[in-house]
Write a protein that holds these residues in place. Structure first.
Motif, short mmCIF file in Angstrom:
data_model
loop_
_atom_site.label_atom_id
_atom_site.label_comp_id
_atom_site.label_asym_id
_atom_site.label_seq_id
_atom_site.Cartn_x
_atom_site.Cartn_y
_atom_site.Cartn_z
N LYS A 48 34.19 11.28 42.87
CA LYS A 48 33.09 12.37 43.27
C LYS A 48 32.78 12.08 45.29
N ARG A 49 32.63 12.69 45.95
CA ARG A 49 32.30 12.46 47.45
C ARG A 49 31.20 12.89 47.91
N ASP A 56 35.74 20.28 41.43
CA ASP A 56 34.34 19.98 40.58
C ASP A 56 33.02 19.79 41.55
N VAL A 57 31.86 20.73 41.15
CA VAL A 57 30.60 20.56 42.31
C VAL A 57 29.25 20.00 41.36
N TYR A 58 29.31 19.30 41.54
CA TYR A 58 28.38 18.44 41.27
C TYR A 58 26.89 17.74 41.98
N TYR A 74 27.62 16.66 44.84
CA TYR A 74 28.94 15.96 45.00
C TYR A 74 29.72 16.62 44.80
N LEU A 75 31.04 16.04 45.28
CA LEU A 75 32.62 17.19 45.48
C LEU A 75 33.38 16.14 44.29
N GLY A 76 34.19 16.76 43.69
CA GLY A 76 35.31 16.49 42.95
C GLY A 76 36.44 16.50 43.34
N LEU A 77 37.82 16.44 44.02
CA LEU A 77 38.75 16.95 44.97
C LEU A 77 40.09 17.68 42.77
N PRO A 78 40.84 18.13 43.35
CA PRO A 78 41.98 17.92 42.18
C PRO A 78 42.54 16.79 41.98
#
Length: 766
Positions: free
Chosen positions: A693-694, A742-744, A681-685
């Motif tokens: 997250k997406r 953020d990389v989850y 998942y990616l959390g954008l600024p």
């Protein structure tokens, strides 16, 4: 006509002039009056567009130029007549409960145009243009396929559907369905791939490839925002443009760009007051100009509402029996200038190009029975897409050494195979395996002497005492429960309140049986997420969805460990009906009545639905509002254990154009072989104003006990899902914000175990 088509047509005029054409002086009758002929004219092979050395585009241009206006009009809409080539075996007797609409465009034999035959999907070859309906393999529902989190499995699904369509002489498979599960009680959620646009797009593109590799055209539907069945033909959807692109258009974009999609079906609903099938923004600006889609657009059945506006907006085929695409309407539109011949030609050219591309003009319509052996594929898909929701005390897999098993449930779930949802997508299976038959097959394979006692419980629970007695006397209990939904209706009360409970008193049934025997496993067979008020009473719950014709074998193999569950939830299971993204907001769902008009049943109709939750749909809403669901998106257990470790992310700093490599190890730390699905998942600024997250990547990893594998998942900024970007409505484009991403990494949206940060910084002066 666009510039590419005009240039192509000019370049072919010389070819057309050089080859003499032999055409019928009388043309051809309109589709509804065609009762013959059944064979092409002897000189069809000599027609210039039948030259296979030419490109599909060249052949299409030659054909369109040769058509009379009457022939063009006949080819712009579907037919209500049987397929002439298949008389008398497909005689048109409608025994299919109202869904036996003839799905074809009747051909013109003297021009070599075959009858264009269409079948519904998306859970196997459904209703087509032959009645009685022909048997085909009833696959697990599409929501189950999404739970596989596996594009290879989706390709296999599409490949089988394409093969069977081809075997039955069909040309177009109306699938995949890729609307999003915006609401948990949606009547057609079973036909779609869940709540996440990226997952939906990955699975859709793979299925499209599988279908079209059999020279059958795949048709993505229902484009777009047909995310509820409640008053679908009347409702107008209002949605922010950024939300439209980032969520609801995205899986269609991925299917077009990654799947080389041949066709799209425009939907019943309106978009900001304009019917989908005459919406210039979605059909032309987005589909053609932004995505470079080269296929054709077909309306849903009855979704066409005009002649010139629909064709001008980008719809190419009216899929009903010529209500708007009639000679009188076309001639009137040409006469008043609201329609040009170039637009008519363009609509035909788009479909013919795809038909030539997939060889539909070059093979006769032949049919053969579907092999029952294809059911093995249905079983394999079902085994890989079922989700183990809960397994306290390791009740599952069941011990084959037990003496007695009580099999309990209502007739739909224990006496029959749940071979798919209702409505037009229904498949007539080649055979079925019921629950008892599946358990007996598994016990025989395990050489077990266990006996199974089945109790079929009435919907009114009038014989509940017999079920409780059987449960109390058995070593272990298996309860089959579920929900079969259908096109045309969502799960709603009379007051239009969403229903998420199992129907027909099944919650009470499960609770009573579990109280009688603590060793109770519940198997869910549904196409919607459901509430589980009895969850604390049972140790094990297996979500098998609507498993298809191999229902009994799929479930039994999973219950006894002959297969290891590896599916992950493509939808969030809420803890209550009040804890959902649209709860308490009538405008968001089911929508508002603005004019007081009642439908044929006397009920007020919904006129507008406003997507006021914005980007906070599905797990995004649960994350943003810190709400704990019953089971999160991406959740799914196994009969073994896995560990995800040692995350590295590179590069750590970049300009937003370079691929991000996410690397880690996955290890099977348990005792049996299994598969895990690590999810990225990616959390954008914060400046992007996005949910926390997406989903941007996943990989299904199969491992033997003790095996460890290094996994790399690449996040490509240039990919069709725009993983780093947001839609800029003012600029009409995707933009990548600067800042920290953020990389989850985890194995569900609520179980993130690893995290790193990447910084995107635009170079000065760029």
């Amino acid at each position: 006509m666009n510039a590419r088509t005009r240039s192509r047509r000019r370049g072919l005029l010389a070819i057309a002039a050089a080859v003499p054409l032999t055409l019928s002086a009388a043309g051809v009758a309109v589709a509804d009056s065609v009762t013959a002929p059944t064979a092409q004219a002897a000189d069809v092979a000599d027609l210039p567009w039948m030259d296979t050395s030419l490109t599909p585009e060249q052949r299409s241009d030659l054909l369109v130029d040769a058509l009379t206006l009457e022939q063009k009009v006949q080819q712009l809409h579907g037919s209500s007549a049987p397929t002439p080539e298949l008389l008398p075996e497909c005689n048109g007797t409608n025994s299919s409960g109202g869904y036996g609409t003839f799905r074809n465009v009747t051909g013109i034999p003297e021009l070599g145009i075959p009858t264009f035959r269409i079948t519904n999907g998306p859970v196997g070859v459904g209703y087509g243009d032959c009645t009685p309906q022909e048997p085909a393999t009833a696959l697990p529902v599409a929501l189950a396929l999404a739970a596989g989190f596996d594009p290879d499995l989706a390709y296999q699904f599409g490949d089988l559907a394409g093969q069977e369509s081809r075997t039955l002489g069909l040309h177009e498979f109306e699938a995949p369905g890729i609307n999003l599960a915006r609401i948990a009680n949606g009547g057609r959620n079973f036909e779609y791939f869940g709540e996440d646009p990226y997952l939906s797009g990955v699975i859709a593109a793979a299925e499209v490839k599988g279908v079209q590799d059999n020279d059958v055209i795949a048709m993505a539907k229902h484009y777009v925002l047909n995310d509820q069945e409640k008053d679908r033909g009347n409702v107008s959807v209002e949605v922010d443009e950024s939300v439209l692109h980032e969520l609801y258009l995205l899986p269609f974009e991925m299917a077009v760009k990654d799947g080389d999609l041949g066709s799209i079906m425009c939907s019943y609903n309106k978009i900001d007051g304009v019917y989908s099938c005459e919406n210039d923004y979605t059909l032309t600006t987005v589909l053609r100009d932004m995505w470079d889609f080269e296929g054709y657009v077909q309306s849903d059945f009855g979704a066409t509402h005009s002649t010139a506006p629909s064709l001008n907006a980008g719809m190419d085929l009216e899929m009903q029996s010529g209500r708007y695409m009639t000679m009188a309407n076309i001639e009137a539109a040409l006469a008043d200038g609201s329609l040009t011949m170039g637009t008519i030609d363009q609509a035909l050219d788009r479909r013919y190009t795809q038909m030539f591309k997939y060889g539909i003009f070059d093979r006769p319509i032949t049919r053969a029975p579907i092999s029952p052996e294809n059911g093995q594929v249905a079983r394999e898909i079902g085994e890989q897409t079922s989700v183990l929701l809960k397994n306290e005390g390791d009740l599952l897999p069941l011990d084959p050494e037990v003496d007695t098993i009580a099999l309990i449930g209502q007739s739909t779930y224990v006496d029959e195979a749940v071979a798919g949802g209702g409505g037009s997508s229904r498949v007539v299976p080649t055979y079925t395996v019921d629950a008892l038959g599946g358990l007996e097959n598994a016990l025989a394979e395990l050489d077990s002497d266990a006996t199974v006692t089945k109790v079929t419980v009435a919907k009114d629970l009038s014989n509940l005492d017999a079920a409780v007695a059987a449960a109390s006397e058995a070593d272990v209990v298996v309860v089959m429960a579920g929900l079969v939904t259908a096109e045309g209706r969502d799960q709603l009360t009379a007051d239009n309140e969403p229903i998420l409970n199992l129907p027909d008193n099944q919650d009470a049934l499960i609770s009573a049986v579990a109280e009688a025997n603590a060793s109770t496993a519940v198997v869910l067979k549904d196409g919607d997420p459901v509430l589980l008020p009895w969850l604390d009473q049972v140790p094990s719950v297996l979500e098998a969805w609507n498993p298809g014709q191999e229902d009994g074998n799929v479930v039994a193999n999973l219950l006894f460990g002959l297969a290891n569950p590896s599916g992950k939830l493509p939808v969030t299971y809420p803890a209550s009906v009040d804890e959902t993204p649209t709860a308490g907001n009538e405008a968001a769902y089911p929508g508002l009545d603005l004019d007081g008009v009642r439908n044929s049943r006397g009920n007020l109709t919904v006129d507008v639905v406003r997507y006021e939750e914005g980007r906070e749909m599905g797990y995004r809403w649960y994350d943003a509002n810190d709400v704990e669901p019953q089971f999160a998106f991406g959740h799914g257990l196994s009969y073994t254990d896995f560990e995800i470790s040692k995350l590295t992310v590179t590069p750590k700093v970049q300009d937003g154009t370079k691929a991000i490599n996410v690397q880690f190890f996955v290890e099977n730390t348990g005792d049996v072989a299994g598969a895990e699905v690590p999810q990225v998942y990616l959390g954008l600024p914060e400046s992007a104003n996005q949910p926390p997250k997406r989903l941007v990547g996943f990989d299904k990893v199969e491992l033997e006990p003790g095996e460890k594998q290094h996994v790399t998942i690449t996040i490509d900024p240039a990919a069709s899902n725009h993983p780093l970007s947001v839609w800029d409505a003012e600029a009409d484009t995707w933009t990548t914000p600067e800042g920290e991403f953020d990389v989850y990494v985890g194995n569900s949206s609520d179980n993130i175990t690893l995290q790193e940060t990447v910084t995107v910084r635009t170079p000065s002066g760029r």
